[in-house]
Motif scaffolding. Structure first.
Motif, PDB file in Angstrom:
ATOM      1  N   SER A 218      -1.883   0.445   3.365  1.00  0.00           N
ATOM      2  CA  SER A 218      -3.153   0.419   2.641  1.00  0.00           C
ATOM      3  C   SER A 218      -3.059   1.059   1.263  1.00  0.00           C
ATOM      4  O   SER A 218      -3.804   0.688   0.345  1.00  0.00           O
ATOM      5  CB  SER A 218      -4.239   1.120   3.460  1.00  0.00           C
ATOM      6  OG  SER A 218      -3.865   2.458   3.763  1.00  0.00           O
ATOM      7  N   HIS A 221      -1.885  -1.637  -1.239  1.00  0.00           N
ATOM      8  CA  HIS A 221      -2.624  -2.877  -1.012  1.00  0.00           C
ATOM      9  C   HIS A 221      -3.689  -3.046  -2.107  1.00  0.00           C
ATOM     10  O   HIS A 221      -4.810  -2.552  -1.969  1.00  0.00           O
ATOM     11  CB  HIS A 221      -3.276  -2.822   0.378  1.00  0.00           C
ATOM     12  CG  HIS A 221      -4.052  -4.044   0.741  1.00  0.00           C
ATOM     13  ND1 HIS A 221      -4.599  -4.223   1.996  1.00  0.00           N
ATOM     14  CD2 HIS A 221      -4.394  -5.159   0.052  1.00  0.00           C
ATOM     15  CE1 HIS A 221      -5.241  -5.368   2.047  1.00  0.00           C
ATOM     16  NE2 HIS A 221      -5.134  -5.957   0.869  1.00  0.00           N
ATOM     17  N   ARG A 224      -8.136  -4.824  -2.198  1.00  0.00           N
ATOM     18  CA  ARG A 224      -8.511  -4.866  -0.777  1.00  0.00           C
ATOM     19  C   ARG A 224      -9.893  -5.477  -0.582  1.00  0.00           C
ATOM     20  O   ARG A 224     -10.088  -6.358   0.263  1.00  0.00           O
ATOM     21  CB  ARG A 224      -8.470  -3.464  -0.176  1.00  0.00           C
ATOM     22  CG  ARG A 224      -7.077  -2.884  -0.021  1.00  0.00           C
ATOM     23  CD  ARG A 224      -7.113  -1.536   0.640  1.00  0.00           C
ATOM     24  NE  ARG A 224      -7.610  -1.598   2.002  1.00  0.00           N
ATOM     25  CZ  ARG A 224      -7.815  -0.540   2.769  1.00  0.00           C
ATOM     26  NH1 ARG A 224      -7.584   0.677   2.289  1.00  0.00           N
ATOM     27  NH2 ARG A 224      -8.256  -0.682   4.003  1.00  0.00           N
ATOM     28  N   ASP A 254      -7.670  -3.005   8.784  1.00  0.00           N
ATOM     29  CA  ASP A 254      -6.981  -2.979   7.497  1.00  0.00           C
ATOM     30  C   ASP A 254      -5.981  -4.128   7.351  1.00  0.00           C
ATOM     31  O   ASP A 254      -5.707  -4.564   6.237  1.00  0.00           O
ATOM     32  CB  ASP A 254      -6.239  -1.652   7.324  1.00  0.00           C
ATOM     33  CG  ASP A 254      -7.173  -0.456   7.366  1.00  0.00           C
ATOM     34  OD1 ASP A 254      -8.076  -0.391   6.517  1.00  0.00           O
ATOM     35  OD2 ASP A 254      -7.005   0.396   8.260  1.00  0.00           O
ATOM     36  N   TYR A 255      -5.429  -4.563   8.458  1.00  0.00           N
ATOM     37  CA  TYR A 255      -4.446  -5.639   8.423  1.00  0.00           C
ATOM     38  C   TYR A 255      -4.477  -6.383   9.754  1.00  0.00           C
ATOM     39  O   TYR A 255      -5.012  -5.895  10.749  1.00  0.00           O
ATOM     40  CB  TYR A 255      -3.042  -5.088   8.138  1.00  0.00           C
ATOM     41  CG  TYR A 255      -2.499  -4.143   9.199  1.00  0.00           C
ATOM     42  CD1 TYR A 255      -1.529  -4.567  10.103  1.00  0.00           C
ATOM     43  CD2 TYR A 255      -2.956  -2.835   9.310  1.00  0.00           C
ATOM     44  CE1 TYR A 255      -1.019  -3.715  11.077  1.00  0.00           C
ATOM     45  CE2 TYR A 255      -2.456  -1.970  10.281  1.00  0.00           C
ATOM     46  CZ  TYR A 255      -1.492  -2.414  11.158  1.00  0.00           C
ATOM     47  OH  TYR A 255      -1.000  -1.568  12.129  1.00  0.00           O
TER      48      TYR A 255
END
Length: 409
Positions: A218, A221, A224, A254-255
């Motif tokens: 994160s 990333h 987002r 988050d993923y």
């Protein structure tokens, strides 16, 4: 806009004018009979179809021309920290004039004065937002060793003025194609693909799109929130992969997948392989995905990729060296003749190893600084050059000889 692009647009206008004249003649002489009315309707439909085709052709071929020649001054209006070591730079034209359209996926070319004692270096960075009239945005990750990224992160401030060439590049969404697409991004390779995705959303296109993006975690990333909002569109399906998630990163929040983007993951998500594919990422990702897609039965013409820098270009060139037999490369200006045995990814690398001085910039086939004339022979490229080339020109950073060649260099 140069005279060639003006000529192209004027040509489309002339076709339209000719068709309008034909249509006016039909309207003037038609009778009230059903046969004549049907004929008019048929001609009107043909006219609309022809004009639409010409306008699409004008837009589709526009990227081979630059919206302005030379360099233009841009002021940095804002800088936004997108992730660790990753910043977005918002650029507004110093002259205040509206910005021309670019095709999503294209890039800007910068001349950066990294050393006042030397000539500026040339670097290319993808546009990371959809086309707008008031600003351009580029998003740059500080690599630690890159002169260009280091200059942006250390020297460029709000108010800085940069010299910029017009948007260009052969990696962009085909404006005439509405078939489903798959976007695949690795790390900072997300920038041109986010431009594509944002444009599709802005244009309210019904085109189905799957957006695969891979990051370490994160903290690395970028965008987002912007990528997450894509899932609100019924025709867009983002899928985020983390290779090294943090303890605080949550799967499905988050993923969606742990590891690296692979054809295995694509086959888990995609209903079939029948898509147009656009890829941008590091060398390892490209080496694995491009052959994997081909093995899955995806036609080569449906796979489009942008180089993630010299490393990615070199790995793709090594993967399919075009010249199996040794051949000679003659450099006329230096009077040097070198033997090509396929040991180097491109002509530029071979020349530098032998002490032949050639101009270079991005080393990824985008900026055009390494362009030379080809006096004799043929040059092959493993990626589409990002700048327009004449029949007797080549880019040495992505070019490989196809038999003996003579270069004006």
């Amino acid at each position: 806009m140069d005279w060639q692009s003006l000529g192209l647009i004027s040509g489309a206008a002339l076709v339209g004018a000719s068709s309008l004249a034909s249509l006016a003649a039909i309207v003037k002489h038609r009778s009230d009979s059903r046969r004549r009315r049907r004929r008019y309707q048929t001609e009107h439909a043909r006219f609309e179809q022809q004009l639409t085709h010409e306008l699409k052709y004008a837009r589709a071929t526009k990227p081979i021309f630059r919206a302005w020649t030379g360099e233009r001054s841009f002021r940095v209006a804002a800088i936004v920290e997108e992730a660790v070591g990753c910043k977005s730079f918002y650029l507004v034209p110093s002259d205040g004039r509206a910005l021309p359209h670019f095709e999503p996926g294209q890039y800007l070319t910068f001349s950066l004065p990294v050393d006042p004692q030397l000539k500026p270096i040339v670097r290319c960075y993808s546009l990371s937002d959809r086309p707008r009239e008031d600003y351009y945005r580029v998003t740059i990750k500080h690599t630690g060793t890159g002169q260009g990224s280091g200059y942006f992160h250390k020297n460029v401030k709000i108010g800085s003025v940069l010299k910029v060439q017009a948007p260009q590049g052969a990696f962009f969404l085909d404006p005439t194609d509405q078939l489903p697409i798959v976007l695949i991004a690795g790390g900072i390779g997300v920038t041109p693909l986010l431009s594509m995705a944002s444009s599709i959303v802005h244009e309210r296109s019904p085109r189905t799109m799957y957006f695969f993006a891979g990051f370490r975690n994160s903290k690395e990333h970028p965008f987002r929130d912007q990528i997450a909002k894509l899932s609100l569109e019924t025709n867009i399906h983002p899928d985020i992969t983390y290779s090294r998630p943090l303890a605080t990163d949550s799967l499905h929040r988050d993923y969606q997948y742990k590891g690296h983007i692979s054809v295995v993951r694509l086959r888990q998500i995609l209903p079939s392989s029948n898509f147009r594919y656009y890829l941008c990422g590091p060398a390892g990702m490209m080496e694995q995905l491009v052959p994997g897609l081909l093995n899955w039965g995806v036609p080569e013409k449906h796979i489009h990729f942008e180089a993630f820098g010299p490393a990615t270009v070199n790995c793709m060139l090594k993967r399919s060296n075009v010249s199996c037999e040794p051949c000679h490369i003659e450099f006329t200006k230096s009077g040097t003749d070198l033997l090509w045995k396929g040991d180097y990814p491109a002509i530029l690398d071979l020349a530098e190893s032998a002490g032949v001085a050639l101009e270079s910039g991005c080393r990824a086939g985008n900026c055009g600084q390494c362009l030379v004339k080809v006096r004799r022979g043929q040059i092959a490229f493993n990626k589409a050059p990002g700048v327009p080339l004449g029949d007797d020109e080549c880019l040495t950073c992505i070019g490989q000889p196809h038999g003996d060649v003579v270069l004006e260099a």
